[in-house]
Design a protein around this motif. Structure first.
Motif, mmCIF file in Angstrom:
data_model
loop_
_atom_site.group_PDB
_atom_site.id
_atom_site.type_symbol
_atom_site.label_atom_id
_atom_site.label_comp_id
_atom_site.label_asym_id
_atom_site.label_seq_id
_atom_site.Cartn_x
_atom_site.Cartn_y
_atom_site.Cartn_z
ATOM 1 N N PHE A 68 0.843 -1.189 0.000
ATOM 2 C CA PHE A 68 0.000 0.000 0.000
ATOM 3 C C PHE A 68 0.877 1.236 0.000
ATOM 4 N N ILE A 69 0.382 2.263 -0.663
ATOM 5 C CA ILE A 69 1.027 3.561 -0.674
ATOM 6 C C ILE A 69 0.127 4.491 0.144
ATOM 7 N N TYR A 70 0.740 5.268 1.028
ATOM 8 C CA TYR A 70 0.007 6.156 1.911
ATOM 9 C C TYR A 70 0.173 7.601 1.466
ATOM 10 N N PHE A 71 -0.934 8.323 1.472
ATOM 11 C CA PHE A 71 -0.986 9.726 1.070
ATOM 12 C C PHE A 71 -1.610 10.529 2.205
ATOM 13 N N PRO A 72 -1.134 11.744 2.449
ATOM 14 C CA PRO A 72 -1.761 12.557 3.494
ATOM 15 C C PRO A 72 -3.132 13.056 3.048
ATOM 16 N N ARG A 73 -4.090 13.010 3.958
ATOM 17 C CA ARG A 73 -5.421 13.561 3.705
ATOM 18 C C ARG A 73 -5.572 14.909 4.380
ATOM 19 N N VAL A 74 -4.620 15.245 5.221
ATOM 20 C CA VAL A 74 -4.575 16.563 5.870
ATOM 21 C C VAL A 74 -3.204 17.151 5.581
ATOM 22 N N THR A 75 -3.160 18.450 5.411
ATOM 23 C CA THR A 75 -1.881 19.091 5.147
ATOM 24 C C THR A 75 -1.132 19.323 6.455
ATOM 25 N N GLU A 76 0.153 19.514 6.322
ATOM 26 C CA GLU A 76 0.965 19.827 7.496
ATOM 27 C C GLU A 76 0.498 21.147 8.103
ATOM 28 N N ALA A 77 0.207 22.123 7.252
ATOM 29 C CA ALA A 77 -0.238 23.434 7.743
ATOM 30 C C ALA A 77 -1.551 23.313 8.520
#
Length: 148
Positions: A68-77
């Motif tokens: 699986f590849i994981y992607f952020p759903r929330v930004t760091e900011a």
């Protein structure tokens, strides 16, 4: 990137998110490779934290073969802002300025950072008030309002 209802991220989960934010996407093996030495965590611990972040909807997954590849759903900011709001919710509103001052005092800043802060302070002067009302319930702080 979709804005998700404010996600509470633990200190350990922040470490995972920092890797994914920096890489934009990452497999669990890539996350393990970055954090294994820094945090001295076992791969199973890291995968547990990844699973929590998926459940909290801070990460989304896409299958890529057998991994699986994981992607952020929330930004760091967004996450930093949420953490800041959470911090300020735990401090008497009359002490937020002191808290920001203490944070600045402890931080190592570049000349560019200081210029930015000076500009922000200058623009805030126009909106400054003479007094800020306490937002605590009686007994939560030392404000004179509650020392009857």
């Amino acid at each position: 990137m979709t804005t998700i209802e404010k996600v509470k991220i633990s200190d350990a989960e922040w470490e995972i998110m920092r890797v994914v934010w920096s890489k934009k996407q990452a497999s669990s093996q890539e996350i393990v490779a970055v954090l294994k030495e820094k945090m001295d965590w076992k791969p199973a611990t890291i995968k547990t934290l990844i699973g929590r972040l998926v459940k909290k909807e801070a990460l989304k997954t896409e299958a890529a073969g057998h991994r699986f590849i994981y992607f952020p759903r929330v930004t760091e900011a967004e996450s930093v802002m949420s953490a800041t709001e959470n911090l300020f919710a735990h401090v008497c509103s009359k002490k937020i300025g002191q808290t920001i001052g203490a944070l600045i005092e402890e931080a190592t800043l570049t000349h560019e950072d200081i210029q930015l802060l000076e500009k922000l302070i200058e623009s805030k002067k126009e909106l400054a008030v003479d007094e800020i009302a306490c937002n605590c319930v009686p007994g939560q702080c030392e404000c004179q309002e509650h020392n009857n």
